[in-house]
Design an enzyme around this catalytic site. Sequence first.
Site, PDB file in Angstrom:
ATOM      1  N   LYS A 103      -6.393   3.467   8.544  1.00  0.00           N
ATOM      2  CA  LYS A 103      -5.483   4.444   7.931  1.00  0.00           C
ATOM      3  C   LYS A 103      -6.073   5.853   7.952  1.00  0.00           C
ATOM      4  O   LYS A 103      -5.383   6.826   8.277  1.00  0.00           O
ATOM      5  CB  LYS A 103      -5.171   4.017   6.497  1.00  0.00           C
ATOM      6  CG  LYS A 103      -4.324   2.752   6.417  1.00  0.00           C
ATOM      7  CD  LYS A 103      -4.142   2.296   4.982  1.00  0.00           C
ATOM      8  CE  LYS A 103      -3.285   1.032   4.907  1.00  0.00           C
ATOM      9  NZ  LYS A 103      -3.118   0.554   3.528  1.00  0.00           N
TER      10      LYS A 103
ATOM     11  N   SER B  84       0.815  -1.223   0.000  1.00  0.00           N
ATOM     12  CA  SER B  84       0.000   0.000   0.000  1.00  0.00           C
ATOM     13  C   SER B  84       0.843   1.266   0.000  1.00  0.00           C
ATOM     14  O   SER B  84       0.317   2.346   0.185  1.00  0.00           O
ATOM     15  CB  SER B  84      -0.933   0.012   1.215  1.00  0.00           C
ATOM     16  OG  SER B  84      -0.185   0.042   2.406  1.00  0.00           O
TER      17      SER B  84
END
EC number: 3.4.21.53
Length: 805
Positions: free
Chosen positions: A754, A711
Amino acid sequence: MELENYDSFPQEIPLIIEDDIFLYPFMIAPLFLSNEENIKAVEDAIEQNKLVIVTVSKPGQEGKREKESFYDVGVVGNIMRKVSLPDGKVKVLFQGLTKGEIKNFSEDNPIYAFVDRLIDEEYSQESVNSIIDVLREQVKKLSRINSKFPVDLIKTIEENDDATRIADLISSVLRVKKEDAYKLFSERNVEKRLLEIIETIKKEIESFKIQKEITQKVNSKIEKTHKDYFLKEQIKAIQKELGTDNQKDVEIKGYKRKLKKLKPFMPKDGYKETKKQIEKLSRMHQDSPDSALLQTYVENVLDVPFGKYSDEKISVENVENQLDHDHYSLEKPKERISEYFAVKEMLEERKIESLKSKGTVLCFVGPPGVGKTSLANSISKALKRPLVRIALGGMEDVNELRGHRRTYVGAMPGRIVKGLVDAKTMNPVIVLDEIDKLGANHRGDPTAVMLEVLDPEQNNDFRDLYLNFAIDLSQVIFVATANDARNIPAPLRDRMEFIEMSSYTPNEKYHIAKDYLIPQELEKHGLKRSEIVLSKTTIEIIISKYTREAGVRNLRRVFAKLFRKAVKKLLKNKDLKKVSINTKNLKEYLDNPIFEIDPAEKKNSIGVTNGLAWTAVGGDVLKTEAVKLRGKGILSVTGNMGDVMKESSKISYSVVKLLIDNKKLKIDKKIIPLTQKEKEEKVELEPSEVYKRFDIHLHIPEGATPKDGPSAGITMATTIASILSEREVRSDIAMTGELTLTGKVLPIGGLKEKLIAAYKAKMKLALIPRKNFQRDLDEIPSEVKEAMQIKAVDTIEDVLKEALV
């Protein structure tokens, strides 16, 4: 020595205070002295050739030398011998001569006392003689009962006519308290004294009689117990020899009776197996080594609660109420659980037996402390069924779950069967904790057993190796928990439905702390709500700066620490009615802040990008840094990256090179260094020379922490693009997404954690992949979406357009 050899009375003489017993004038007795004043009194008496008086301290006043701490009578005598002992004590041999009465004592000079002789009053010999005759009879009675009574004393008092001497002799051997001994010692009326001695002897005779009766009763009881024991052992031995020991028969009959009751509920092969083993046990000698093993097996089988079920009907309303009562937020997990039990309730109502046991196995997946196991506890409470927790973390031996074969020493049933025995019902709630941490080795693969346990098509016929027959697990409600579903083997994952439980937002943590953690911890620490003052701001600071976790387990520990200190403060200061914990004095209780997500920088920087990462304890903001150095276009990466991230860095570098080559990323030619020859010839360089003439060093800080995951592609690409083009990256922007080699942005996982991290770091804009924007945005808490802008990106060009200034 005689009294005539010393000064006449009254006179001032040294004083010795004994702690234990009264001495009498006829005695020659050793005295062990450790008190300094007593030793000084002895030394003065020897030096000045003086008599001493020995008296006794009053009860509870031992070791003291004050006016009221000792009795005012004692024995006057002389010191015959003195010996110093190694431990600082002194041993003296004391000879009593007469009774003395302390007339005066000065605490300024505690070594001496002013003493006069204590002389008995005149008495009639005739009246005293008759009392002495009664006294002698009583003494003889006492001597017959008390074996420790001195025999020669009777002869002495029979040969003596001196009433005072007789009274002293008998008083010296009686067991009396200090106060009673003082009364007998100080009494000057001889007749009265003799009568009191007779009364004391009578009491002692009665006391000895009672003691003797009790002793006889105890001894006879012990003898009877011993006799019964030996007789029983003899009967057992005789029965063994004759083969008529009926204890075993009684046990066998009990087993058969239990088995007969369980027959309608047991599987047929289980009934046959158990009956066969009971018959085998009945034929076996009880001293045989196999007898104990067989008996243990039979008892274990009969302990399994065949046919016993919790009668409480499943009610989805009860389940919802219990979940809402025990947990704040967790809306999606609670909704899925209630749906699961709604189906169960419908099947029960419509009596569709064939499908009642075919339900899905729920598996709660999420970081530690988010409430996975406590959800299972709530399910157990709502259904009013026992809860059995089986910790699977680190379990490698397949026999732990399936049981050991009876051929092994120390064989026992598996954890599943033991769970049913402990629950005392065949339909408990069984929590399979940490199913992702099961391990396989040479002793087998426990995950293979879990396939059978959790498969609705198979678990009605689960075979435990110890029991050696199949049992029905279809009515058990299995709930699994895991931290990371990726670690669960694919076949096992296929049998479960995963309910994701992500991090709590700061606002959710505040409400959990206020409504659940603080009241629970106050109760545990014995505190009232009015005794602790905790403001909302203080709780929010504790959440943000003293804990760093997805769940609330550490937050609970912090409140426990606060309340321990508060309890101590309240106990030490009884006038304090309440303890106030605020932002000013918080450091007194918790020291300095431990965790803090760095807020967004105020200034934009070249080669520094905010990336969003998922960790086991929630989301985090990771800065990605890069510098360029004169070189040949080599990329080096540091920061303890895993293989996936290293590959991402190479892809990112290639994508940025491609952008430069295609002139989609503008490069100012002024930043490309020229050689002297190129300067002279005024050579026009291609933009691609920028990555050919510089080496790039890419780094993710906190090198001690391992980092990996798909990511970080767009974050690395943005950092490399910034350093090569010397354009600043916005400091208030954070991003997450993986890159393909052609520059497309791929979706990622852990979006909620996140974005919560970006929200905590006060970012204004978050860039996320388009697919995540379309499918995951509904799960993001509203407070996060309101606080910052979230944009979807499809390609690296979209990212650079937003990020580079």
